[in-house]
Design a protein around this motif. Structure first.
Motif, PDB file in Angstrom:
ATOM      1  N   PRO A 102      27.338  52.346  30.011  1.00  0.00           N
ATOM      2  CA  PRO A 102      28.703  52.645  29.523  1.00  0.00           C
ATOM      3  C   PRO A 102      29.722  51.675  30.123  1.00  0.00           C
ATOM      4  CG  PRO A 102      28.002  54.260  31.173  1.00  0.00           C
ATOM      5  CD  PRO A 102      26.798  53.427  30.867  1.00  0.00           C
ATOM      6  N   ARG A 103      30.782  51.391  29.349  1.00  0.00           N
ATOM      7  CA  ARG A 103      31.819  50.454  29.787  1.00  0.00           C
ATOM      8  C   ARG A 103      33.037  51.227  30.267  1.00  0.00           C
ATOM      9  NH1 ARG A 103      31.935  45.483  25.378  1.00  0.00           N
ATOM     10  NH2 ARG A 103      29.704  44.976  25.491  1.00  0.00           N
ATOM     11  N   PRO A 104      33.612  50.825  31.396  1.00  0.00           N
ATOM     12  CA  PRO A 104      34.825  51.499  31.878  1.00  0.00           C
ATOM     13  C   PRO A 104      36.059  51.081  31.057  1.00  0.00           C
ATOM     14  CG  PRO A 104      34.223  49.728  33.359  1.00  0.00           C
ATOM     15  CD  PRO A 104      33.122  49.824  32.353  1.00  0.00           C
ATOM     16  N   GLY A 105      37.160  51.759  31.287  1.00  0.00           N
ATOM     17  CA  GLY A 105      38.367  51.501  30.502  1.00  0.00           C
ATOM     18  C   GLY A 105      39.022  50.153  30.768  1.00  0.00           C
ATOM     19  N   TRP A 106      38.787  49.549  31.914  1.00  0.00           N
ATOM     20  CA  TRP A 106      39.443  48.281  32.215  1.00  0.00           C
ATOM     21  C   TRP A 106      38.699  47.081  31.646  1.00  0.00           C
ATOM     22  CZ3 TRP A 106      36.092  45.198  34.817  1.00  0.00           C
ATOM     23  CH2 TRP A 106      35.091  45.815  35.607  1.00  0.00           C
ATOM     24  N   TRP A 107      37.550  47.306  31.041  1.00  0.00           N
ATOM     25  CA  TRP A 107      36.781  46.186  30.495  1.00  0.00           C
ATOM     26  C   TRP A 107      37.561  45.430  29.385  1.00  0.00           C
ATOM     27  CZ3 TRP A 107      30.801  46.136  29.795  1.00  0.00           C
ATOM     28  CH2 TRP A 107      30.186  46.181  31.060  1.00  0.00           C
ATOM     29  N   PRO A 108      38.198  46.110  28.438  1.00  0.00           N
ATOM     30  CA  PRO A 108      38.927  45.346  27.395  1.00  0.00           C
ATOM     31  C   PRO A 108      40.015  44.440  27.972  1.00  0.00           C
ATOM     32  CG  PRO A 108      38.622  47.612  26.711  1.00  0.00           C
ATOM     33  CD  PRO A 108      38.204  47.543  28.136  1.00  0.00           C
ATOM     34  N   VAL A 109      40.677  44.923  29.019  1.00  0.00           N
ATOM     35  CA  VAL A 109      41.722  44.104  29.641  1.00  0.00           C
ATOM     36  C   VAL A 109      41.111  42.863  30.264  1.00  0.00           C
ATOM     37  CG1 VAL A 109      43.534  44.067  31.389  1.00  0.00           C
ATOM     38  CG2 VAL A 109      43.129  46.143  30.047  1.00  0.00           C
ATOM     39  N   ALA A 110      39.972  43.055  30.959  1.00  0.00           N
ATOM     40  CA  ALA A 110      39.312  41.909  31.585  1.00  0.00           C
ATOM     41  C   ALA A 110      38.802  40.941  30.526  1.00  0.00           C
ATOM     42  CB  ALA A 110      38.172  42.390  32.478  1.00  0.00           C
ATOM     43  N   VAL A 111      38.272  41.485  29.440  1.00  0.00           N
ATOM     44  CA  VAL A 111      37.773  40.612  28.366  1.00  0.00           C
ATOM     45  C   VAL A 111      38.932  39.830  27.738  1.00  0.00           C
ATOM     46  CG1 VAL A 111      36.686  40.608  26.083  1.00  0.00           C
ATOM     47  CG2 VAL A 111      35.761  42.058  27.899  1.00  0.00           C
ATOM     48  N   PHE A 112      40.056  40.512  27.502  1.00  0.00           N
ATOM     49  CA  PHE A 112      41.223  39.823  26.921  1.00  0.00           C
ATOM     50  C   PHE A 112      41.749  38.750  27.867  1.00  0.00           C
ATOM     51  CE2 PHE A 112      45.846  39.438  26.445  1.00  0.00           C
ATOM     52  CZ  PHE A 112      45.927  39.042  25.121  1.00  0.00           C
ATOM     53  N   ALA A 113      41.787  39.079  29.189  1.00  0.00           N
ATOM     54  CA  ALA A 113      42.272  38.080  30.152  1.00  0.00           C
ATOM     55  C   ALA A 113      41.334  36.880  30.189  1.00  0.00           C
ATOM     56  CB  ALA A 113      42.380  38.716  31.537  1.00  0.00           C
TER      57      ALA A 113
END
Length: 671
Positions: A554-565
């Motif tokens: 499972p992916r945590p909630g901060w993953w999209p932010v890290a991916v976008f950064a």
């Protein structure tokens, strides 16, 4: 005066095929008078004269009527008509020949009487007594017998028949004795060669019944003498035939020993093996024993080691009589008696002194009559209590419980003491078993692999594209080194895991069987071994099903932010690079500062985002790995519990149940 055979069993013997007629009965120890004519070929007419007109009745008053006839006519009894012995026809207490052994006569006969020496003794009181089931068998003794019966039933699948043989014998003999007369007390007189058993037997009966003399052995077969009617069943149980059954002399001491059935045994040290077999067989069936010793052989090792010491628990139904004290001068009799008490104390026999329960120790001379009245009074009080049979069964129960103690008492198999031993598996042992199984299935390694997989997945999502390309390239070069789940364990590692499982099972079985008696400890080990069959294969299946998570972690909630950064850093690098290329080919206005800054920002920012993502992924990855390890550990523990611990626990519960029954057998209170 001599005794005549009690015809209690003649009605039954009459139905058997008649033996060859003879003028005398050659059975050893049987006393007869000159006028008696008792033959196996007796005619029906004489039988009818003896038994009257009623079919199936018996009369045991021959000795009394013979004495009465002799005293009244002064002629030999054989000259008097009315019966085979010349006894006048009288009415006596009768019992149907087909009635069960030991039961009382029908109530219609309770008003009849038996005549002894011309005196009529009413039997109505004895007929109104209980039918034979003594109330002494109720209460605690009945509860102990029921507990022993339950104990034997629960133990048949765990103990061999030889171990339970004595307990079964006690149950059988207790049931047999309980069905017979409870108003009679069966007492055997036992002793060594020349101790004076038969002389004492005759002295108590008041008439010469058992043959005495210097020839050894004198008594070849047990002889019974009953002071009260209704003892036929008891004598049948002892295997004493009708020709060896006698009645005592009518006199003032007859009521003193009412209810007594006295048995004269052969010598326990006889050179004839059959005599010793008679002694051993009857001693196991009688209610009480009178041991007759003499000043020469009172310390005989055979007597003490073979009989007195093993029967120390039967002290309350034991009399020890020092006979032939008339041969001792002065106070030597007291000295010998004191030494006899000392030997009995060393044998573990409690002495009934100062009102305490125990064996009765007396000194007497059966030849001169000194001390015989004291023994008669003690026997009279003993028989009136009507508790000897119950006390004998209770003592047999104690002996059987002592014999069974090594196979039921915890700690008997290993420690040899009677101290308390904890039974069952402790929480520490259960946890250690679960840890060993978890180690065998590689729960810790599976958790670490899951943690690494989570981190790898986070690196793929949040890493720089250039690093991802490099990893893809490495994967193309060596595809076996990439990805998770892990490859199949080598054969040697599987063998090691199997050995770990077997070791875990042996360890928990030994822990569960610790302190148990050998049969129950073996049963616990066998249950563990049976449960361990197929356990390694089941654990292998659990490793595949429970150890490998399905799908991606499972992916945590901060993953999209890290991916976008990370995507933004990559775009900065691409924009800065394209800008520089455009300036080089002359399309864009030369300005190195801005594109270089953009590229540097992307080049530096990408690894920073990846590093930050790795730092943030440590906690979730660790939790993910711990969760995977916990699932596999719980699955392995559940499999081990169902296959090994539950069967072991069932055996332990069975042992606790039989031990509780054993405690009841011993008479202790179960709290």
């Amino acid at each position: 005066m001599t005794a005549v055979t009690d015809h209690t069993e003649h009605e039954r013997e009459r139905d058997e095929p008649p033996a060859k007629p003879s003028s005398t009965d050659g059975a050893p120890g049987e006393a007869r008078t000159a006028g008696e004519t008792s033959t196996a070929g007796e005619t029906p007419a004489s039988g009818e004269a003896r038994h009257g007109s009623s079919e199936g009745v018996w009369d045991d008053g021959l000795i009394a009527r013979r004495g009465g006839a002799t005293s009244s006519s002064g002629a030999p009894s054989g000259a008097t008509s009315g019966g085979p012995s010349g006894a006048p026809s009288v009415t006596s207490s009768v019992a149907p020949s087909g009635a069960p052994s030991g039961t009382s006569a029908p109530s219609s006969t309770s008003a009849s009487s038996s005549t002894y020496c011309g005196t009529s003794t009413s039997s109505g009181a004895s007929s109104s007594t209980s039918s034979g089931i003594s109330t002494a068998y109720e209460g605690p003794l009945r509860a102990r017998l029921d507990a022993l019966r339950e104990l034997v039933g629960l133990s048949r699948t765990r103990l061999d028949s030889a171990t339970l043989a004595e307990a079964g014998r006690v149950l059988d003999e207790a049931a047999a004795r309980r069905r017979l007369s409870g108003r009679h007390t069966v007492v055997a007189i036992a002793g060594a060669t020349g101790s004076g058993k038969s002389t004492l037997f005759n002295a108590l009966a008041g008439v010469t019944i058992s043959e005495t003399g210097v020839r050894r052995p004198t008594t070849a077969a047990p002889i019974g003498c009953s002071w009260t009617d209704g003892a036929a069943g008891l004598l049948d149980r002892l295997g004493i035939p009708g020709r060896l059954r006698r009645r005592p002399l009518q006199g003032p001491d007859l009521n003193t020993l009412e209810g007594l059935v006295l048995i004269d045994l052969p010598d326990h040290d006889s050179a004839v093996g059959e005599h010793r077999a008679h002694v051993d067989r009857i001693l196991a069936l009688v209610d009480a024993v009178i041991w007759v010793v003499d000043p020469e052989k009172y310390a005989d090792a055979m007597l003490h080691e073979r009989y007195l010491r093993p029967m120390a628990g039967h002290a309350e139904v034991t009399f020890v009589v020092l006979n032939q004290v008339d041969r001792l001068p002065g106070d030597a009799a007291d000295q010998v008696l004191d030494d006899l008490r000392r030997l009995l104390d060393e044998d573990g026999i409690a002495l009934g002194e100062h009102g305490e329960p125990g064996a009765t120790v007396l000194s007497l001379s059966a030849l001169t009559g000194e001390g015989v009245d004291e023994l008669r009074d003690s026997l009279g009080q003993f028989t009136k209590e009507r508790g000897a049979a119950a006390r004998r069964i209770a003592a047999d129960l104690d002996a059987a419980a002592d014999e069974l103690w090594p196979v039921y008492a915890a700690g008997a198999g290993t420690h040899g003491g009677r101290g308390g031993v904890r039974i069952g598996l402790s929480e520490e042992a259960r946890e250690e078993f679960a840890d060993r199984l978890a180690d065998a299935v590689g729960a810790a390694a599976a958790g670490q692999a899951a943690e690494r997989a989570w981190r790898r997945n986070a690196g793929k999502a949040c890493g720089t594209p250039w690093l991802r390309l490099w990893r893809w390239y490495e994967a193309q070069r060596s595809p076996l080194n990439v990805g998770w789940p892990a490859t199949r364990e080598p054969a040697d590692e599987e063998a090691t895991a199997r050995q770990r499982v077997e070791h875990a099972v042996r360890t928990v079985a030994d822990e569960a069987a610790s302190g148990l008696p050998q049969p129950w400890g073996q049963a616990v080990r066998e249950a563990a071994v049976r449960g361990a069959e197929g356990l390694p294969e089941a654990l292998d299946e659990l490793t595949v099903s429970a150890g490998v998570p399905e799908g991606r972690p499972p992916r945590p909630g901060w993953w999209p932010v890290a991916v976008f950064a990370q995507a933004a850093m990559t775009m900065l690098q691409v924009v800065g690079g394209l800008w520089l290329v455009a300036q080089i080919i002359g399309i864009a206005v030369p300005n190195l500062g801005v594109p270089v800054l953009l590229m540097l920002a992307g080049i530096v920012g990408g690894p920073c985002v990846e590093w930050g993502s790795r730092m943030a992924a440590r906690g979730p990855a660790r939790r993910y790995g711990a969760d995977a390890e916990r699932r596999l550990r719980e699955a392995a523990a559940g499999c081990g519990r169902a296959r090994v611990l539950d069967p072991v626990a069932a055996e332990l519960l069975r042992y606790l149940e039989v031990r509780e029954q054993y405690v009841r057998v011993t008479g202790a209170v179960v709290g």
